[in-house]
Design a protein around this motif. Structure first.
Motif, PDB file in Angstrom:
ATOM      1  N   SER A 198      38.231  19.491  59.296  1.00 14.59           N
ATOM      2  CA  SER A 198      38.895  19.719  58.011  1.00 14.59           C
ATOM      3  C   SER A 198      40.007  20.756  58.147  1.00 14.59           C
ATOM      4  O   SER A 198      41.106  20.589  57.593  1.00 14.59           O
ATOM      5  CB  SER A 198      37.871  20.172  56.970  1.00 14.59           C
ATOM      6  N   GLU A 234      43.133  19.251  59.624  1.00  9.05           N
ATOM      7  CA  GLU A 234      43.880  18.431  58.659  1.00  9.05           C
ATOM      8  C   GLU A 234      44.649  19.300  57.671  1.00  9.05           C
ATOM      9  O   GLU A 234      45.800  19.002  57.327  1.00  9.05           O
ATOM     10  CB  GLU A 234      42.919  17.511  57.915  1.00  9.05           C
ATOM     11  N   ILE A 235      44.037  20.393  57.215  1.00 14.04           N
ATOM     12  CA  ILE A 235      44.717  21.277  56.260  1.00 14.04           C
ATOM     13  C   ILE A 235      45.849  22.024  56.939  1.00 14.04           C
ATOM     14  O   ILE A 235      46.954  22.150  56.386  1.00 14.04           O
ATOM     15  CB  ILE A 235      43.704  22.259  55.645  1.00 14.04           C
ATOM     16  N   GLN A 291      49.311  20.491  57.258  1.00  7.52           N
ATOM     17  CA  GLN A 291      50.150  20.351  56.063  1.00  7.52           C
ATOM     18  C   GLN A 291      50.384  21.661  55.315  1.00  7.52           C
ATOM     19  O   GLN A 291      51.226  21.711  54.419  1.00  7.52           O
ATOM     20  CB  GLN A 291      49.499  19.348  55.089  1.00  7.52           C
ATOM     21  N   TYR A 292      49.660  22.706  55.647  1.00  5.68           N
ATOM     22  CA  TYR A 292      49.662  23.910  54.818  1.00  5.68           C
ATOM     23  C   TYR A 292      51.024  24.605  54.823  1.00  5.68           C
ATOM     24  O   TYR A 292      51.660  24.762  55.869  1.00  5.68           O
ATOM     25  CB  TYR A 292      48.593  24.893  55.306  1.00  5.68           C
ATOM     26  N   PRO A 321      38.868  28.249  59.141  1.00  5.22           N
ATOM     27  CA  PRO A 321      40.100  28.688  58.489  1.00  5.22           C
ATOM     28  C   PRO A 321      40.620  30.030  59.001  1.00  5.22           C
ATOM     29  O   PRO A 321      41.834  30.277  58.987  1.00  5.22           O
ATOM     30  CB  PRO A 321      39.718  28.772  57.007  1.00  5.22           C
ATOM     31  N   THR A 335      35.969  19.127  51.592  1.00  8.15           N
ATOM     32  CA  THR A 335      37.335  19.610  51.405  1.00  8.15           C
ATOM     33  C   THR A 335      37.518  20.277  50.051  1.00  8.15           C
ATOM     34  O   THR A 335      38.586  20.796  49.756  1.00  8.15           O
ATOM     35  CB  THR A 335      38.339  18.451  51.535  1.00  8.15           C
ATOM     36  N   GLY A 341      38.437  23.711  52.173  1.00  5.55           N
ATOM     37  CA  GLY A 341      39.660  23.183  51.605  1.00  5.55           C
ATOM     38  C   GLY A 341      40.809  24.177  51.663  1.00  5.55           C
ATOM     39  O   GLY A 341      40.700  25.263  52.236  1.00  5.55           O
ATOM     40  N   PRO A 342      41.948  23.822  51.070  1.00  3.42           N
ATOM     41  CA  PRO A 342      43.100  24.741  51.045  1.00  3.42           C
ATOM     42  C   PRO A 342      42.766  26.068  50.381  1.00  3.42           C
ATOM     43  O   PRO A 342      43.285  27.118  50.771  1.00  3.42           O
ATOM     44  CB  PRO A 342      44.145  23.956  50.231  1.00  3.42           C
TER      45      PRO A 342
END
Length: 481
Positions: A117, A120-121, A124-125, A163, A448, A464-465
Motif C-alpha cells: 500500500s 502505491e501511495i 502518487q503522493y 509510511p 487503504t 492510506g494517504p
C-alpha cells in the motif's frame, strides 16, 4: 499439541545485531502450551539513546533520498517479506497464540500489504504543490519512536514503518515483549532488503523502561503508540516536555447496531457475522464489535443466533486449522477476562452462553469460552470497559435514536458497525456515531482507508494517504518563483 521451535531475538542498532548476554532476559511463553519458546534481553534508557543517536545520524542522508530510491527500498522489503511469510506466521502463532489459519491469511499477510500500500501511495503522493504564490512542501518529520502491541504485532508495525520509510523518516522501535519473535524476523527482512544502517533500530524491553525512554527522548520528533488507553496517557505525558508529535491508536468498545428492517435471513446473517468478527483473534481486537444493539422486539431472535454461533466456534490448538480460536496471549490476560465475566454475572446480566473457566476438554493453555451476556444495561461495567476477549454484550433498544445515544455513551470511539435494509437509514445512523471507522452492512477492513478513533480511542490516523501525513511537517515557501 504441536510444539513450536525455540526462538531468540536481540537488539538491532545502527545496522548491527547487539549481543546482550549481560542484560536481564525475559522468557516468552507460548499461550497454548504455557511453556517458554524463547527469551529476549530487556533494554534500558542507554540502549534507547544509542538507537536514537544512530537514527539521528542516518536521518541526515535518508531524509534526502529521492522518491525513486525510497520506492526501490520498499519494493525490496516487500519481496523479502514474501520469502519469510511462512516463518512470520509460525512465529506469531507461537508467541501470541493466533490460529495458524489466521496467522497465515491475516496476521503475517497484513505486514506485506502495508508495504504494498505504501508503494502505491508513494508513487502518487504530492510532496510539493503551489498555493497561490506560495510553495507548500511536505518534509519528513525526523526520528520516529514506535511502540507496538502484541495482538496484531506485524500489522501494527507495518502500518507505521511503511509510511515512515516512504516519507524519509528514521525509526527507533520497541516491539511488545510478549510478541518479539515476529519483530526479529521483520528486522532480518529489513536487513536483507538493504535498509541503510541506522534507519530502523529495534530495542526490546518493557513499557515503563524502554517505552518511556522513547517517549521522553528529546531527539525523537514523533511517537506512534498502539496499546491500551492507560498506557497511551503515560506516553503522552512522557512526550509533553519535548513537544513532540504523538499519535495513538488505543482501546475500543465498538457498537454493532442491527436495525429492525432486516429480513429474518439478513438479520441472522448480520448478527452471526458480528459475533464471528468479535471472536477472531480470540477477541483481542481494539475494533471488536463487543456491544451488540438489538431492537427490543427482536431480542429472542438475536439471542438464538448469538448462542448458536458462539457454540459452533471451535476453540483449541492454534496449529489445528479446524480451530477458529486459539488461546488469549497470556495468563494475565486470561485472568483479566475471567474477572470481567465474573463481574457481568455478579451484576445480574444473563449469561447466554460461555462463562468462567476454560472450554471443555482443555486443561492447558489460556483458552477462553466464547461468552455472551444478554439483557445488559449499557451502564454496566461489562458494557463500558474494554474486555479484549471473546465476550459480547447484547443490549436491547427501542428506537434508532436510543441506539445511537447508547452507542455514543462510552469513553471510546474507535469503530462502529451498522446493518439495515434502508441505506439512507443506515447512513443516518452511521453519521451520528462518534467513532473513527464505521462498517456498513458487513463491510470488511479497507487497508487503504484511515484507521483511528475519537475520544479515548486515540488521535491521528494510520494507513492510506492520511497515514503519510503523520510523518510529515509542512513548510510554506512564500513568494516562491
Amino acid at each position: 499439541m504441536t510444539e513450536q521451535a525455540s526462538y531468540k531475538s536481540t537488539f538491532y542498532i545502527n545496522g548491527e545485531w547487539i549481543e546482550s548476554d549481560d542484560k536481564p532476559h525475559l522468557a516468552v511463553i507460548n499461550p497454548a502450551t504455557e511453556l517458554s519458546v524463547g527469551n529476549i534481553p530487556l533494554g534500558n534508557a542507554n540502549d534507547v539513546n544509542e538507537a536514537v543517536q544512530a537514527a539521528t545520524q542516518a536521518f541526515v542522508s535518508f531524509s534526502q533520498a529521492t522518491r525513486e530510491e525510497r520506492l526501490d527500498l520498499l519494493k525490496r522489503i516487500a519481496e523479502e517479506y514474501k520469502k519469510r511469510s511462512t516463518d512470520m506466521a509460525a512465529a506469531i502463532t507461537a508467541e501470541m497464540g493466533a490460529p495458524k489459519w489466521l496467522s497465515e491469511s491475516n496476521q503475517a499477510a497484513s505486514g506485506y500489504l502495508h508495504f504494498k500500500s505504501a508503494i502505491e501511495i508513494l508513487e502518487q503522493y504530492e510532496f510539493e504543490f503551489k498555493q497561490d504564490s506560495t510553495l507548500i512542501r511536505k518534509e519528513p518529520i525526523g526520528v520516529c519512536g514506535f511502540i507496538t502491541p502484541w495482538n496484531w504485532p506485524v500489522n501494527q508495525i507495518g502500518c507505521k514503518l511503511a509510511p515512515a520509510l516512504a516519507t524519509g523518516c528514521t525509526v527507533v522501535w520497541k516491539p511488545s515483549e510478549e510478541a518479539p519473535f515476529s519483530a526479529q524476523i521483520l528486522m532480518e527482512i529489513l536487513e536483507e532488503a538493504g535498509v541503510p544502517k541506522g534507519v530502523v533500530n529495534m530495542v526490546h524491553g518493557d513499557g515503563p523502561t524502554v517505552g518511556s525512554a522513547i517517549s521522553k527522548h528529546p531527539d525523537i520528533h514523533m511517537v506512534s503508540f498502539t496499546g491500551s488507553t492507560l498506557a497511551g496517557i503515560a506516553v503522552a505525558k512522557d512526550a509533553a516536555d519535548s513537544i513532540k508529535r504523538v499519535t495513538q491508536e488505543l482501546g475500543g468498545k465498538s457498537a454493532n447496531i442491527i436495525l429492525d428492517d432486516l429480513s429474518e435471513e439478513r438479520f441472522a446473517k448480520a448478527v452471526a457475522g458480528g459475533i464471528k468478527t468479535l471472536c477472531v483473534n480470540s477477541g483481542q481486537n481494539c475494533n471488536a464489535p463487543s456491544r451488540l444493539f438489538i431492537p427490543k422486539e427482536r431480542m429472542n431472535e438475536a439471542e438464538a443466533v448469538v448462542k448458536a454461533t458462539m457454540e459452533k466456534l471451535s476453540v483449541g490448538d492454534p496449529n489445528d486449522e479446524n480451530n477458529y480460536m486459539g488461546p488469549v496471549v497470556s495468563e494475565t490476560q486470561w485472568n483479566r477476562i475471567q474477572e470481567h465475566i465474573k463481574s457481568g454475572m455478579d451484576l445480574g446480566a444473563e449469561l447466554l452462553t460461555g462463562g468462567l473457566g476454560r472450554p471443555e476438554g482443555l486443561t492447558t493453555g489460556f483458552y477462553v469460552k466464547p461468552t455472551a451476556f444478554t439483557g445488559v444495561n449499557n451502564g454496566m461495567s461489562i458494557a463500558q470497559y474494554e474486555i479484549f476477549g471473546p465476550v459480547v454484550c447484547v443490549i436491547p433498544y427501542n428506537t434508532d435514536e436510543d441506539a445511537i445515544t447508547m452507542a455514543n455513551a462510552n469513553e471510546y470511539g474507535l469503530s462502529g458497525y451498522v446493518s439495515g435494509a434502508d441505506s439512507e437509514r443506515v447512513n443516518r445512523v452511521a453519521f451520528a456515531l462518534r467513532a473513527g471507522m464505521i462498517h456498513l452492512n458487513g463491510a470488511q477492513m479497507d487497508r487503504t482507508a484511515p484507521f483511528g478513533g475519537y475520544k479515548h480511542s486515540g488521535n491521528g490516523r494510520e494507513r492510506g494517504p492520511q497515514g503519510f501525513e503523520e510523518f510529515l511537517e509542512t513548510k510554506a515557501l512564500l513568494g516562491m518563483q
